[in-house]
Enzyme design. Sequence first.
Site, PDB file in Angstrom:
ATOM      1  N   GLN A  60       0.832  -1.201   0.000  1.00 57.49           N
ATOM      2  CA  GLN A  60       0.000   0.000   0.000  1.00 57.49           C
ATOM      3  C   GLN A  60       0.872   1.260   0.000  1.00 57.49           C
ATOM      4  O   GLN A  60       2.079   1.198   0.261  1.00 57.49           O
ATOM      5  CB  GLN A  60      -0.961  -0.007   1.188  1.00 57.49           C
ATOM      6  CG  GLN A  60      -0.296   0.288   2.503  1.00 57.49           C
ATOM      7  CD  GLN A  60      -1.302   0.250   3.658  1.00 57.49           C
ATOM      8  OE1 GLN A  60      -1.193  -0.574   4.556  1.00 57.49           O
ATOM      9  NE2 GLN A  60      -2.279   1.138   3.624  1.00 57.49           N
ATOM     10  N   GLY A  68       6.912   1.901   1.790  1.00 56.32           N
ATOM     11  CA  GLY A  68       8.372   1.947   1.697  1.00 56.32           C
ATOM     12  C   GLY A  68       8.962   1.426   0.388  1.00 56.32           C
ATOM     13  O   GLY A  68      10.172   1.233   0.286  1.00 56.32           O
ATOM     14  N   GLU A 100       6.582   2.425 -10.667  1.00 54.99           N
ATOM     15  CA  GLU A 100       5.241   2.653 -11.215  1.00 54.99           C
ATOM     16  C   GLU A 100       5.244   3.182 -12.647  1.00 54.99           C
ATOM     17  O   GLU A 100       4.691   4.253 -12.920  1.00 54.99           O
ATOM     18  CB  GLU A 100       4.470   3.600 -10.304  1.00 54.99           C
ATOM     19  CG  GLU A 100       4.192   2.935  -8.969  1.00 54.99           C
ATOM     20  CD  GLU A 100       3.263   3.757  -8.105  1.00 54.99           C
ATOM     21  OE1 GLU A 100       2.258   4.240  -8.648  1.00 54.99           O
ATOM     22  OE2 GLU A 100       3.533   3.890  -6.908  1.00 54.99           O
TER      23      GLU A 100
HETATM   24  N1  LIG Z   1      12.182  12.443   1.589  1.00 54.29           N
HETATM   25  C1  LIG Z   1      11.489  11.970   2.622  1.00 54.29           C
HETATM   26  N2  LIG Z   1      11.627  12.490   3.865  1.00 54.29           N
HETATM   27  C2  LIG Z   1      10.937  12.003   4.923  1.00 54.29           C
HETATM   28  N3  LIG Z   1      10.056  10.981   4.841  1.00 54.29           N
HETATM   29  C3  LIG Z   1       9.872  10.421   3.634  1.00 54.29           C
HETATM   30  C4  LIG Z   1      10.575  10.879   2.457  1.00 54.29           C
HETATM   31  N4  LIG Z   1      10.179  10.131   1.406  1.00 54.29           N
HETATM   32  C5  LIG Z   1       9.277   9.240   1.890  1.00 54.29           C
HETATM   33  N5  LIG Z   1       9.091   9.408   3.212  1.00 54.29           N
HETATM   34  C6  LIG Z   1       8.204   8.603   4.081  1.00 54.29           C
HETATM   35  O1  LIG Z   1       8.642   7.254   4.034  1.00 54.29           O
HETATM   36  C7  LIG Z   1       7.533   6.350   3.999  1.00 54.29           C
HETATM   37  C8  LIG Z   1       7.668   5.438   2.803  1.00 54.29           C
HETATM   38  O2  LIG Z   1       7.553   6.216   1.631  1.00 54.29           O
HETATM   39  P1  LIG Z   1       7.752   5.612   0.175  1.00 54.29           P
HETATM   40  O3  LIG Z   1       7.717   6.751  -0.771  1.00 54.29           O
HETATM   41  O4  LIG Z   1       8.944   4.737   0.154  1.00 54.29           O
HETATM   42  O5  LIG Z   1       6.427   4.708   0.040  1.00 54.29           O
HETATM   43  P2  LIG Z   1       5.834   3.969  -1.243  1.00 54.29           P
HETATM   44  O6  LIG Z   1       5.536   2.579  -0.822  1.00 54.29           O
HETATM   45  O7  LIG Z   1       6.726   4.165  -2.414  1.00 54.29           O
HETATM   46  O8  LIG Z   1       4.445   4.723  -1.446  1.00 54.29           O
HETATM   47  P3  LIG Z   1       3.643   5.073  -2.829  1.00 54.29           P
HETATM   48  O9  LIG Z   1       2.930   3.811  -3.215  1.00 54.29           O
HETATM   49  O10 LIG Z   1       2.690   6.128  -2.387  1.00 54.29           O
HETATM   50  O11 LIG Z   1       4.621   5.555  -3.845  1.00 54.29           O
HETATM   51  C9  LIG Z   1       6.287   7.220   4.008  1.00 54.29           C
HETATM   52  O12 LIG Z   1       5.816   7.282   5.320  1.00 54.29           O
HETATM   53  C10 LIG Z   1       6.779   8.578   3.552  1.00 54.29           C
HETATM   54  O13 LIG Z   1       6.015   9.583   4.135  1.00 54.29           O
HETATM   55 MG   LIG Z   2       6.500   5.143  -4.246  1.00 47.39          MG
END
Ligand SMILES: Nc1ncnc2c1ncn2[C@@H]1O[C@H](COP(=O)(O)OP(=O)(O)OP(=O)(O)O)[C@@H](O)[C@H]1O
Ligand SMILES: [Mg+2]
Length: 285
Positions: A40, A44, A170
């Site tokens: 989701q 991360g 993506e």
């Molecule tokens: N540059 C940043 N500084 C601080 N926190 C961050 C940063 N980038 C991401 N996060 C936090 O790290 C967590 C994981 O984010 P990430 O972007 O890796 O998720 P994701 O699985 O790729 O989500 P999505 O499907 O929305 O792309 C989230 O809680 C996000 O808010």
């Molecule tokens: Mg992402």
Amino acid sequence: MAITFEQVNFSYGQGSLSQPILKDISTTIPSGKITAIIGQTGSGKSTLVQHINGLLKPTNGKVIINDFELTSQTKEKQLVALRAQVGMVFQFPESQLFANTVLEDVMYGSLNFGQDHLAAKEAAQAALTMVGLPSQHWDKSPFALSGGQMRRVAIAGTLALNPPIIVLDEPAAGLDPLGQAELVKLMLNLKKQDKTVVLISHQMDQVMTVADWTLVMHQGQVIAAETPTTLFNRPLSWFKKVHLDLPTAGQFAQQLMAQGWQFKERPLTLEQLAQAINQEVTIHE
Ligand SMILES: Nc1ncnc2c1ncn2[C@@H]1O[C@H](COP(=O)(O)OP(=O)(O)OP(=O)(O)O)[C@@H](O)[C@H]1O
Ligand SMILES: [Mg+2]
């Protein structure tokens, strides 16, 4: 070109502001295969894949990419060797297009890496052919193309460098069905060339079609590492818990089951669904 995460922890920020985002990740991404990373939003995924080309470094633990070891101690200078191995396509990569023509845009990386003009041009032409952009577009401004075509130009820019590992965050987001189908073809093509492909996807049908291996992320951990077939045969309650869907065929079968249908196995593709329905109907006749 396997990629191994060994007890990787990662936090953005330092000291009291730091928040653990990746938690004790140990897993392997197989070489020469397509691995899909799902989970989701906020689980991360993007943070994880940015450890493959050293854009982010583990706070603790290490990532081994072929014979390269990435740790918190790795210096920027050492990363040049890693970046030549790993091509990274970010979300909405078309926002990074800039050159006057499509060809120049795709050549840019190779020229930057010190290739001569002719070699860069040939690599760019090969990459554009591979992403399926017809040559009548190569001398146009990238901004004169459709969204899907621009996406392909941006992906070609990464492929032109011929990296053995390709990470796509993506890549299908916002593409129409035809564009998405083209992308599936491209990924299968890359696999044929023995590339290691890492794909972040929210589309379970796409995962079921192309992936050999899947990693499921949940709250900063990898909670499943298995084939898509094994994964999508997990109980429905598990999917609810981690906020993921089944492939469309599986969802469809679920609806039929709610109406009293029975299946020996959960169908996961259209073909399997058609076959299962056919068997059911035959039994009832
Ligand atoms: N540059 C940043 N500084 C601080 N926190 C961050 C940063 N980038 C991401 N996060 C936090 O790290 C967590 C994981 O984010 P990430 O972007 O890796 O998720 P994701 O699985 O790729 O989500 P999505 O499907 O929305 O792309 C989230 O809680 C996000 O808010
Ligand atoms: Mg992402």
